[in-house]
Design an enzyme around this catalytic site. Structure first.
Site, PDB file in Angstrom:
ATOM      1  N   ILE A 161       0.849  -1.186   0.000  1.00  0.00           N
ATOM      2  CA  ILE A 161       0.000   0.000   0.000  1.00  0.00           C
ATOM      3  C   ILE A 161       0.889   1.243   0.000  1.00  0.00           C
ATOM      4  O   ILE A 161       1.699   1.436   0.905  1.00  0.00           O
ATOM      5  CB  ILE A 161      -0.943   0.023   1.225  1.00  0.00           C
ATOM      6  CG1 ILE A 161      -1.644  -1.335   1.379  1.00  0.00           C
ATOM      7  CG2 ILE A 161      -1.948   1.159   1.097  1.00  0.00           C
ATOM      8  CD1 ILE A 161      -2.468  -1.753   0.185  1.00  0.00           C
ATOM      9  N   GLU A 162       0.719   2.081  -1.019  1.00  0.00           N
ATOM     10  CA  GLU A 162       1.559   3.258  -1.183  1.00  0.00           C
ATOM     11  C   GLU A 162       0.740   4.441  -1.659  1.00  0.00           C
ATOM     12  O   GLU A 162      -0.423   4.308  -2.037  1.00  0.00           O
ATOM     13  CB  GLU A 162       2.681   2.967  -2.181  1.00  0.00           C
ATOM     14  CG  GLU A 162       3.484   1.714  -1.892  1.00  0.00           C
ATOM     15  CD  GLU A 162       4.633   1.536  -2.871  1.00  0.00           C
ATOM     16  OE1 GLU A 162       5.306   2.537  -3.185  1.00  0.00           O
ATOM     17  OE2 GLU A 162       4.858   0.396  -3.321  1.00  0.00           O
ATOM     18  N   GLY A 163       1.382   5.612  -1.683  1.00  0.00           N
ATOM     19  CA  GLY A 163       0.772   6.810  -2.249  1.00  0.00           C
ATOM     20  C   GLY A 163      -0.498   7.219  -1.541  1.00  0.00           C
ATOM     21  O   GLY A 163      -0.628   7.132  -0.318  1.00  0.00           O
TER      22      GLY A 163
END
Length: 548
Positions: A161-163
């Site tokens: 999970i990023e950004g």
């Protein structure tokens, strides 16, 4: 009666006796200390699995021992289809069936399991939407995740999970419920599912959004196997002059303190040993995206030592695709490559170094191996084989796939007459790469009828068409390219000649090239994206983030 004379113990005999006693004592002490060491040594708990960017070209053959010695692989990334948010795809390029056909992904996973290994399926990444972000219907989201778990018989999942997804509260809540449902279903079936969150980190620890995401996931009912932090691309969070090695250790220790508090608040307190086993580290090998940040082989050796000392749960790396030196064209730096590390190294150097963490992936799925000598050879059936049956008189080109003794092989270079399963002194000596066994699903997936070639149709690797009285097979993704066979330049066309329509498959040499003078080139038309599919050949944006 006279007393017999006593034998004198000479100095030499005394010395021999002393040495013998000392030797026996030393041998006994050595054996005893070795036994004590085995009993008291800390068991290996850290497993290593590199990330593999599945849809990146050229294909990284993780199932091939020559290509990758690692028995565990993290396959990324399953994301939402842009046109259907609850449909899982590989990088938006293929749906699950499409990946099975175009990438032979199901077969390659089966082959890795034949070797005694297994895969971790990773959702998300930096480039596209993770399913929970796009799929707002909880039941549909649960079903989407479950379909991936079932398709690949997955025992370990990874959510990268990023950004903006880090702070997307609705998707975080939906994902937590879905993870809890997956874990509960797996427990009820007697096959526990291990779920990891992969999150960005700084030398100061998890960013506020990442820490809150972990807390919300636990509060939503998920148990979690652990949190894997991306020790890479620190940017301004890493003080000038601080080494990557020091920054990585600081990041792990800060994460340890944060997670201890998070798990206590969630009512799941962990001991020190349990907490370290819930933490993983994933560096980006070689040159990172941030100028001046380089992860070296000595850094990798230090991580192995640190992981053993702390008892980390896992270590990964971004990525297996990059574990090689760059060519001359990239020797002077420039944009970071997806397919090489950007530093001087031997191929697979990071995989071998980090692979010293040899704990087995927990709960790995297993399949029976087909590597033993075949005693009763069954006849290959063209009706159920996904590719043509190998024939000794046919010349095969690079990437051609064949079936032989219910196994699928891929040509590594041009070859004729070489048995795919012929014994060789070294695996790199054979012109054939073993991809995996013929699967029961192959018969179902095989096209039931051949259709005429169409300029508007998108064709995937393995698709067959009829054109100008002959059958052709697509060698890669193609659209609007006229099926012709050019024996002198086979790499210039995406089509391979198979046989004359309505006849038996002849040798290519006997058939000759298809006449091209009568073929009028078709002007390429606009590409129409089929459902859950995208062209695979254009360069991809990788999972890497550009810093915190």
């Amino acid at each position: 009666m006279a007393t017999p004379p006593r034998r004198k113990l000479s100095l030499l005999r005394l010395l021999i006796l002393v040495l013998a006693v000392v030797g026996l004592g030393a041998a006994g002490w050595t054996q005893g200390s070795e036994a004590f060491r085995r009993i008291t040594a800390k068991p290996a708990v850290t497993w290593f699995a590199p990330y593999d960017d599945v849809t990146l070209t050229p294909t990284y053959h993780f199932e091939d021992l020559v290509v990758s010695p690692s028995l565990a692989q993290v396959l990324g990334f399953v994301v939402a289809d842009p046109s259907s948010g609850c449909a899982p795809t590989w990088g938006t390029y293929y749906d699950l069936d499409g990946a099975g056909r175009a990438l032979d992904l199901d077969r390659r996973i089966t082959r890795l399991r034949e070797r005694g290994g297994d895969v971790v399926i990773s959702f998300g990444g930096a480039a596209n939407n993770e399913l929970a972000v796009s799929c707002t219907d909880q039941a549909a989201l649960d079903a989407a995740y479950a379909s991936v778990v079932q398709r690949y018989d997955a025992r370990t999942l990874d959510f990268d999970i990023e950004g903006t997804a880090l702070a997307d509260a609705p998707s975080i809540a939906r994902r937590a419920i879905a993870i809890a449902t997956l874990e509960r279903t797996a427990r009820q079936a007697g096959r526990p599912l291990r779920v990891w969150l992969t999150l960005p980190v700084t030398p100061q620890g998890l960013p506020r959004e990442a820490a809150a995401l972990v807390s919300a996931t636990l509060q939503g009912g998920a148990k979690l196997a652990g949190v894997n932090v991306m020790t890479m691309d620190y940017g301004g969070s890493k003080p000038a002059g601080q080494s990557m090695r020091a920054a990585n250790e600081l990041a792990l220790r800060a994460t340890f303190r944060q997670l201890g508090a998070i798990y206590r608040r969630a009512g799941q307190p962990l001991s020190r040993h349990q907490l370290w086993a819930h933490i993983g580290a994933t560096p980006m090998i070689g040159q990172n995206d941030i100028p001046g940040e380089t992860y070296s082989l000595s850094d990798a050796r230090a991580l192995v030592s640190l992981a053993n000392r702390l008892g980390l749960g896992r270590v990964s790396m971004w990525s297996a695709n990059r574990d090689a030196p760059c060519g001359v064209q990239q020797a002077d730096g420039g944009q970071v490559s997806n397919t090489c590390s950007g530093i001087a190294q031997r191929p697979l150097a990071f995989t071998w170094e980090l692979g010293r963490l040899n704990a087995r992936l927990p709960g790995a799925a297993r399949v029976s191996s087909k590597d033993e000598p075949v005693r009763a050879l069954s006849r290959d059936d063209p009706a159920t084989s996904p590719y043509p049956i190998w024939r000794p008189r046919k010349t095969y080109q690079l990437n051609d796939e064949v079936v032989w003794h219910e196994r699928v092989y891929e040509a590594k270079w041009s070859t004729q007459g070489s048995l795919p399963d012929a014994p060789v002194a070294h695996l790199w000596d054979t012109p054939w790469r073993y991809i995996g066994p013929v699967l029961p699903s192959d018969a179902q997936a095989r096209p039931q009828e051949l259709r005429p070639w169409s300029a508007d149709q998108v064709y995937l690797e393995g698709d067959r068409v009829v054109f100008d009285g002959s059958i052709f097979r697509a060698k890669w993704w193609t659209q609007a390219n006229v099926p012709v066979a050019d024996l002198n330049h086979p790499g210039d066309t995406p089509w391979a000649f198979v046989m004359k329509a309505g006849g038996s498959e002849p040798d290519i040499k006997a058939a000759g090239a298809q006449p091209q003078a009568a073929v009028t080139p078709v002007t390429p038309v606009a590409r129409v994206k089929p459902k859950a599919l995208k062209p695979v050949r254009p360069p991809r944006v990788s999972h890497r983030r550009a810093g915190p």
